[in-house]
Design an enzyme around this catalytic site. Structure first.
Site, mmCIF file in Angstrom:
data_model
loop_
_atom_site.group_PDB
_atom_site.id
_atom_site.type_symbol
_atom_site.label_atom_id
_atom_site.label_comp_id
_atom_site.label_asym_id
_atom_site.label_seq_id
_atom_site.Cartn_x
_atom_site.Cartn_y
_atom_site.Cartn_z
ATOM 1 C CG ASP A 50 44.890 34.576 40.437
ATOM 2 O OD1 ASP A 50 43.906 34.956 41.108
ATOM 3 O OD2 ASP A 50 45.401 33.435 40.562
ATOM 4 C CD1 TRP A 78 47.982 30.762 44.900
ATOM 5 C CD2 TRP A 78 47.150 29.091 43.658
ATOM 6 N NE1 TRP A 78 47.314 29.896 45.730
ATOM 7 C CE2 TRP A 78 46.798 28.873 45.018
ATOM 8 C CE3 TRP A 78 46.742 28.167 42.704
ATOM 9 C CZ2 TRP A 78 46.041 27.777 45.425
ATOM 10 C CZ3 TRP A 78 45.997 27.066 43.105
ATOM 11 C CH2 TRP A 78 45.647 26.879 44.443
ATOM 12 C CE LYS A 137 41.605 30.518 47.711
ATOM 13 N NZ LYS A 137 42.540 30.580 46.586
HETATM 14 C C1 LIG Z 1 43.031 29.634 45.581
HETATM 15 C C2 LIG Z 1 43.717 30.311 44.467
HETATM 16 C C3 LIG Z 1 43.636 29.827 43.150
HETATM 17 C C4 LIG Z 1 42.911 28.555 42.793
HETATM 18 O O1 LIG Z 1 41.558 28.769 42.876
HETATM 19 P P1 LIG Z 1 40.501 27.626 42.463
HETATM 20 O O2 LIG Z 1 39.234 28.404 42.484
HETATM 21 O O3 LIG Z 1 40.585 26.578 43.516
HETATM 22 O O4 LIG Z 1 40.844 27.128 41.132
HETATM 23 C C5 LIG Z 1 44.259 30.542 42.154
HETATM 24 N N1 LIG Z 1 44.931 31.670 42.424
HETATM 25 C C6 LIG Z 1 45.025 32.164 43.688
HETATM 26 C C7 LIG Z 1 45.786 33.426 43.922
HETATM 27 C C8 LIG Z 1 44.430 31.500 44.730
HETATM 28 O O5 LIG Z 1 44.532 31.982 45.982
#
Ligand SMILES: *Cc1c(COP(=O)(O)O)cnc(C)c1O
Length: 360
Positions: free
Chosen positions: A171, A101, A195
């Site tokens: 993030d 990511w 998530k």
């Molecule tokens: C799933 C995930 C993403 C991507 O998320 P989207 O909403 O599908 O763009 C980005 N960063 C992390 C840490 C993730 O687990």
């Protein structure tokens, strides 16, 4: 058919109480005679929903006054672009690449300026978090970027980098609201909610006031400018209204659970059950470095592709779903988010013990 133990990394398990409440309110939200799905995002009931959601989120995370809370679309991935577009004034940014990511975010940022990878753990298939004390950050960087919990490799930062006056952007998609966090340490805290919070479609961005500025990169689409979204209170265009409503229900649920301190204790307890089993097992092995282990995403392997495949195939008959690992790590991954009950982790460990006995 009953509910399964769903270990999916995302979209992922939601609290059953929340799903029941959403179902009960499906046809008639709070005496309005309509579903939240059918309601104008400019209506009074929806204003109540989004304002309450923000207030509850602020309370849960103790978000300081000088931070804005945005409920956006586009996923965490859209923020990979929005962050450099909004923040790159010197056109320099430092990225710590600790997994897929942060690597994707880094690649995206390179489209807009001089994004620099200042540390990476790719040399060992992202099984650890780089030592943040050994990093030399760029003095002219507009921000430093991290992905605090790497969903695929199951690592999380044991310690945050000290970036001085340079804003730290994190993030937190796969650890959002899993434990208390000091928002004031960051310039931006953001994540997709699918998530650990709610249904796919909502991205929460918590951004410090001084980073909401007009002087963004000139080609930044107006919808992706933080100024636009802050001015419109996330209602610049139609927001992901139903998703925001479910997030709001989850915030209430989290408050009922005792807030984030209580969630942290529960999450640590669940993670310990799984890691303790893994650490004594002669068959299964956790893949992330011990000091950097995530308490949300737990990848593990047997060392044999055949046994891994068999374990995944037979999981269904034990009421265990979505336990297959990401293709870049192989093996298995158990995502044990807030809404995963302790009984689910116990059921997984019981199945692992049974499998280990049968295949010793
Ligand atoms: C799933 C995930 C993403 C991507 O998320 P989207 O909403 O599908 O763009 C980005 N960063 C992390 C840490 C993730 O687990």
């Amino acid at each position: 058919m009953g509910r399964v133990y769903n270990f999916s990394a995302g979209p992922a398990v939601l609290p059953e109480e929340v799903l029941r409440q959403a179902a009960a309110e499906m046809l008639d939200y709070d005496g309005t005679g309509m579903s939240v799905m059918e309601m104008s995002h400019r209506s009074k009931p929806f204003a109540g929903i989004i304002e309450t959601a923000e207030a509850d989120l602020r309370e849960l995370l103790q978000i300081p006054e000088n931070y804005q809370v945005l409920f956006l679309q586009g996923g965490a991935t859209q923020q990979f672009a929005a962050i450099p577009m909004n923040l790159m004034r010197n056109k320099v940014a430092d990225y710590i690449v600790s997994g897929s990511w942060s690597k994707k975010a880094f690649k995206e940022a390179k489209l807009y300026g001089d994004a620099r990878c200042v540390a990476s753990s790719e040399d060992e298939n992202f099984s650890y978090v780089p030592d943040v004390d050994a990093i030399e950050f760029s003095p002219d960087a507009d921000y430093v970027y991290i992905c605090q919990n790497e969903t695929i490799y199951g690592t999380r930062y044991p310690k945050l980098p000290d970036t001085g006056d340079v804003p730290l952007v994190t993030d937190v998609s796969s650890m959002f609201l899993s434990e208390p966090m000091d928002v004031s340490k960051f310039g931006i805290v953001y994540g997709g909610v699918q998530k650990n919070i709610g249904p796919a479609g909502v991205t929460i961005v918590i951004v410090r006031d001084d980073l909401v500025r007009e002087d963004v990169l000139p080609f930044t689409p107006s919808i992706m400018r933080y100024t636009t979204q802050v001015k419109a209170k996330s209602l610049s265009n139609t927001p992901p209204a139903y998703g925001i409503y479910v997030c709001g229900l989850v915030f209430k649920w989290l408050k009922e659970q005792g807030g984030l301190t209580a969630m942290k204790a529960k999450n640590e307890e669940k993670a310990a059950i799984l890691y303790d089993y893994l650490d004594q097992s002669a068959l299964f092995k956790a893949t992330a470095r011990k000091s950097d282990r995530s308490i949300m995403n737990v990848p593990f392997v047997t060392g044999s592709d055949e046994l891994d495949a068999l374990f995944v195939a037979e999981a269904k008959s034990h009421n265990i779903e979505s336990i297959k690992g990401h293709r870049s790590v192989g093996g298995m991954r158990a995502s044990i988010y807030n809404a995963m009950p302790k009984a689910g982790v116990e059921a997984l460990v019981a199945y692992m013990a049974e499998f280990e006995k049968a295949h010793a």
